[in-house]
Scaffold this motif. Structure first.
Motif, PDB file in Angstrom:
ATOM      1  N   GLN A  66       0.810  -1.224   0.000  1.00  6.10           N
ATOM      2  CA  GLN A  66       0.000   0.000   0.000  1.00  6.10           C
ATOM      3  C   GLN A  66       0.842   1.271   0.000  1.00  6.10           C
ATOM      4  O   GLN A  66       1.905   1.323   0.611  1.00  6.10           O
ATOM      5  CB  GLN A  66      -0.947   0.004   1.196  1.00  6.10           C
ATOM      6  CG  GLN A  66      -0.286  -0.001   2.560  1.00  6.10           C
ATOM      7  CD  GLN A  66       0.181   1.360   3.037  1.00  6.10           C
ATOM      8  OE1 GLN A  66       1.212   1.458   3.701  1.00  6.10           O
ATOM      9  NE2 GLN A  66      -0.551   2.419   2.712  1.00  6.10           N
ATOM     10  N   ALA A 106      -5.741  -0.934   5.951  1.00  3.56           N
ATOM     11  CA  ALA A 106      -6.971  -0.874   6.743  1.00  3.56           C
ATOM     12  C   ALA A 106      -6.584  -0.260   8.074  1.00  3.56           C
ATOM     13  O   ALA A 106      -5.629  -0.711   8.714  1.00  3.56           O
ATOM     14  CB  ALA A 106      -7.575  -2.265   6.937  1.00  3.56           C
ATOM     15  N   LEU A 118     -11.817  -5.104   6.134  1.00  2.00           N
ATOM     16  CA  LEU A 118     -11.119  -6.303   5.667  1.00  2.00           C
ATOM     17  C   LEU A 118     -12.002  -7.118   4.728  1.00  2.00           C
ATOM     18  O   LEU A 118     -11.518  -7.662   3.725  1.00  2.00           O
ATOM     19  CB  LEU A 118     -10.676  -7.154   6.854  1.00  2.00           C
ATOM     20  CG  LEU A 118      -9.658  -6.512   7.805  1.00  2.00           C
ATOM     21  CD1 LEU A 118      -9.326  -7.470   8.945  1.00  2.00           C
ATOM     22  CD2 LEU A 118      -8.394  -6.086   7.074  1.00  2.00           C
ATOM     23  N   LEU A 121     -11.981  -5.258   1.394  1.00  2.00           N
ATOM     24  CA  LEU A 121     -10.691  -5.431   0.719  1.00  2.00           C
ATOM     25  C   LEU A 121     -10.588  -6.818   0.098  1.00  2.00           C
ATOM     26  O   LEU A 121     -10.101  -6.971  -1.035  1.00  2.00           O
ATOM     27  CB  LEU A 121      -9.550  -5.216   1.707  1.00  2.00           C
ATOM     28  CG  LEU A 121      -9.327  -3.795   2.226  1.00  2.00           C
ATOM     29  CD1 LEU A 121      -8.336  -3.802   3.380  1.00  2.00           C
ATOM     30  CD2 LEU A 121      -8.837  -2.873   1.112  1.00  2.00           C
ATOM     31  N   VAL A 129      -5.442 -10.112  -1.663  1.00  2.18           N
ATOM     32  CA  VAL A 129      -5.062  -9.395  -0.443  1.00  2.18           C
ATOM     33  C   VAL A 129      -4.590 -10.410   0.593  1.00  2.18           C
ATOM     34  O   VAL A 129      -5.366 -11.221   1.087  1.00  2.18           O
ATOM     35  CB  VAL A 129      -6.224  -8.548   0.101  1.00  2.18           C
ATOM     36  CG1 VAL A 129      -5.837  -7.924   1.443  1.00  2.18           C
ATOM     37  CG2 VAL A 129      -6.600  -7.453  -0.898  1.00  2.18           C
ATOM     38  N   ILE A 132      -1.795  -6.627   5.517  1.00  3.79           N
ATOM     39  CA  ILE A 132      -2.208  -5.259   5.820  1.00  3.79           C
ATOM     40  C   ILE A 132      -0.977  -4.471   6.259  1.00  3.79           C
ATOM     41  O   ILE A 132      -0.063  -5.025   6.898  1.00  3.79           O
ATOM     42  CB  ILE A 132      -3.275  -5.239   6.937  1.00  3.79           C
ATOM     43  CG1 ILE A 132      -4.536  -5.974   6.492  1.00  3.79           C
ATOM     44  CG2 ILE A 132      -3.597  -3.800   7.362  1.00  3.79           C
ATOM     45  CD1 ILE A 132      -5.267  -5.351   5.308  1.00  3.79           C
ATOM     46  N   ARG A 133      -0.954  -3.191   5.914  1.00  7.10           N
ATOM     47  CA  ARG A 133       0.080  -2.303   6.449  1.00  7.10           C
ATOM     48  C   ARG A 133      -0.547  -0.953   6.753  1.00  7.10           C
ATOM     49  O   ARG A 133      -1.362  -0.448   5.977  1.00  7.10           O
ATOM     50  CB  ARG A 133       1.250  -2.133   5.476  1.00  7.10           C
ATOM     51  CG  ARG A 133       2.396  -1.323   6.101  1.00  7.10           C
ATOM     52  CD  ARG A 133       3.613  -1.241   5.203  1.00  7.10           C
ATOM     53  NE  ARG A 133       3.494  -0.212   4.193  1.00  7.10           N
ATOM     54  CZ  ARG A 133       4.512   0.444   3.643  1.00  7.10           C
ATOM     55  NH1 ARG A 133       5.753   0.161   4.026  1.00  7.10           N
ATOM     56  NH2 ARG A 133       4.323   1.341   2.713  1.00  7.10           N
ATOM     57  N   ASN A 134      -0.166  -0.371   7.887  1.00  3.41           N
ATOM     58  CA  ASN A 134      -0.557   0.986   8.249  1.00  3.41           C
ATOM     59  C   ASN A 134       0.651   1.902   8.157  1.00  3.41           C
ATOM     60  O   ASN A 134       1.794   1.454   8.099  1.00  3.41           O
ATOM     61  CB  ASN A 134      -1.109   1.024   9.674  1.00  3.41           C
ATOM     62  CG  ASN A 134      -2.563   0.571   9.758  1.00  3.41           C
ATOM     63  OD1 ASN A 134      -3.275   0.923  10.698  1.00  3.41           O
ATOM     64  ND2 ASN A 134      -3.011  -0.210   8.801  1.00  3.41           N
ATOM     65  N   VAL A 168      -6.669  -8.812  12.294  1.00  2.00           N
ATOM     66  CA  VAL A 168      -5.878  -9.139  11.106  1.00  2.00           C
ATOM     67  C   VAL A 168      -5.408 -10.588  11.186  1.00  2.00           C
ATOM     68  O   VAL A 168      -5.497 -11.345  10.208  1.00  2.00           O
ATOM     69  CB  VAL A 168      -4.678  -8.176  10.972  1.00  2.00           C
ATOM     70  CG1 VAL A 168      -3.701  -8.672   9.907  1.00  2.00           C
ATOM     71  CG2 VAL A 168      -5.160  -6.772  10.608  1.00  2.00           C
ATOM     72  N   LEU A 175       0.897  -8.842   8.846  1.00  7.08           N
ATOM     73  CA  LEU A 175       0.974  -7.400   9.072  1.00  7.08           C
ATOM     74  C   LEU A 175       2.374  -6.914   8.754  1.00  7.08           C
ATOM     75  O   LEU A 175       3.344  -7.317   9.401  1.00  7.08           O
ATOM     76  CB  LEU A 175       0.632  -7.065  10.522  1.00  7.08           C
ATOM     77  CG  LEU A 175       0.670  -5.569  10.883  1.00  7.08           C
ATOM     78  CD1 LEU A 175      -0.435  -4.815  10.144  1.00  7.08           C
ATOM     79  CD2 LEU A 175       0.549  -5.360  12.385  1.00  7.08           C
TER      80      LEU A 175
END
Length: 347
Positions: A66, A106, A118, A121, A129, A132-134, A168, A175
């Protein structure tokens, strides 16, 4: 060289000043970390990615991570990142395995409410998918900035983020975490609190070389190494080796008249590579390109040549782990893509 973004601009004419033969062309590669975007400061869409993966190395597949591309403003804020998955799927619809998986965004601070995101996505990604990454890399010094939109302090420490991370894991996703060396203790506590979650630490765990940190400072290196070693003791953690083109790492190849050669890159990066390998082992480590971010400092062919030089003394099995097998396991990529007799899968 001044830049209005945290990254060095990509200059194809400058990159063309250095050309190398491909080393170990038989080595199969999975590039587990690249971005795609179309921004005022530059374009790196499917066509540009294919130019790089076809530049000589046997790159069988890639993983998109992302980067705030193509958000849908017609949706509620929490669901807008679904547009990124839709955009990447649209841009890459005519190709196979580029990307073979997507690490989406997310907002984990939504806690239990992140389930709806989620689910959306997953529907948009149609099975692609896998993680996830923030946006989590934070440092108070203004020179330590690798993101156009830095996060607030304490994101990784918040109870809401921890709740989101547990969900997650419940969804069977990994993650990715991009954190500076000063945040590795926070990553440690996150990984320890959610042992069922596979946490993939991006860019060598963020060793710093700007602001109050200076490239070559033995104290800064020792602090990074100690924090990384502690994190590696938790068996649900993994490491991506790369990101050396990030401005916060402190390298300034882009300010030179000609791009660096792979031999120089390998020599410069060897201490960090060696510590990552010592801490995590080849089965829990993977090489990454971090393109196009790192492309402002060196070319794709040169980058993978440097990684091949670094791994030159390893066993064949260890090289397979670093170049594709570890990443394939983390992101659930079909091993048959990397079978030696398969060849490229681009249509």
């Amino acid at each position: 060289m001044a830049t209005s973004t945290p990254h060095f601009p990509v200059r194809e004419d400058w990159l063309a000043l250095t050309s190398e033969e491909v080393l170990a062309p038989e080595q199969v590669i999975l590039d587990p970390h690249h971005h795609l975007w179309d921004r005022p400061e530059g374009r790196y869409r499917a066509e540009e990615l294919y130019d790089d993966v076809l530049s000589g190395h046997d790159v069988r597949a890639s993983i998109f991570v992302q980067c705030r591309t193509g958000y849908r403003e017609d949706l509620a804020p929490a669901l807008q990142p679904v547009g990124e998955v839709e955009t990447i799927r649209s841009w890459c619809r005519h190709q196979t395995n580029y990307p073979a998986a997507i690490v989406a965004f997310a907002d984990l601070q939504l806690g239990d409410r992140v389930r709806a995101v989620l689910d959306a996505l997953a529907e948009a990604g149609e099975g692609l998918v896998r993680g996830i990454r923030n946006t989590t890399a934070y440092h108070p010094h203004p020179a330590v900035r690798s993101n156009p939109q830095p996060p607030p302090d304490g994101l990784l420490r918040s109870s809401a983020f921890l709740d989101g991370a547990r969900i997650v894991a419940e969804y069977g996703l990994s993650l990715d975490v991009w954190a500076y060396q000063t945040q590795l203790d926070e990553v440690f506590h996150l990984a320890k609190a959610v042992p069922e979650l596979t946490i993939i630490v991006d860019h060598c765990g963020g060793p710093l070389g700007v602001g109050p940190y200076h490239r070559g400072d033995p104290n800064a290196f020792a602090e990074w190494r100690e924090a990384l070693s502690r994190l590696a003791d938790l068996h649900n953690t993994r490491i991506k080796i790369g990101g050396f083109g990030l401005s916060v790492m402190g390298y300034r190849y882009a300010e030179r008249q000609t791009p660096p050669l792979s031999s120089e890159l390998a020599a410069d990066w060897s201490p960090f590579y060696a510590e990552c390998l010592e801490c995590f082992g080849a089965r829990r480590a993977m090489f990454e390109s971090n393109f196009p971010v790192d492309k402002g400092q060196f070319g794709y062919r040169t980058l993978w040549n440097a990684f091949k030089r670094l791994a030159g003394d390893l066993s064949a099995e260890e090289r397979e782990d670093l170049f594709w097998r570890s990443a394939a396991g983390c992101y659930r990529i079909d091993d048959q893509i990397f079978a030696n007799d398969r060849g490229r899968t681009m249509s």
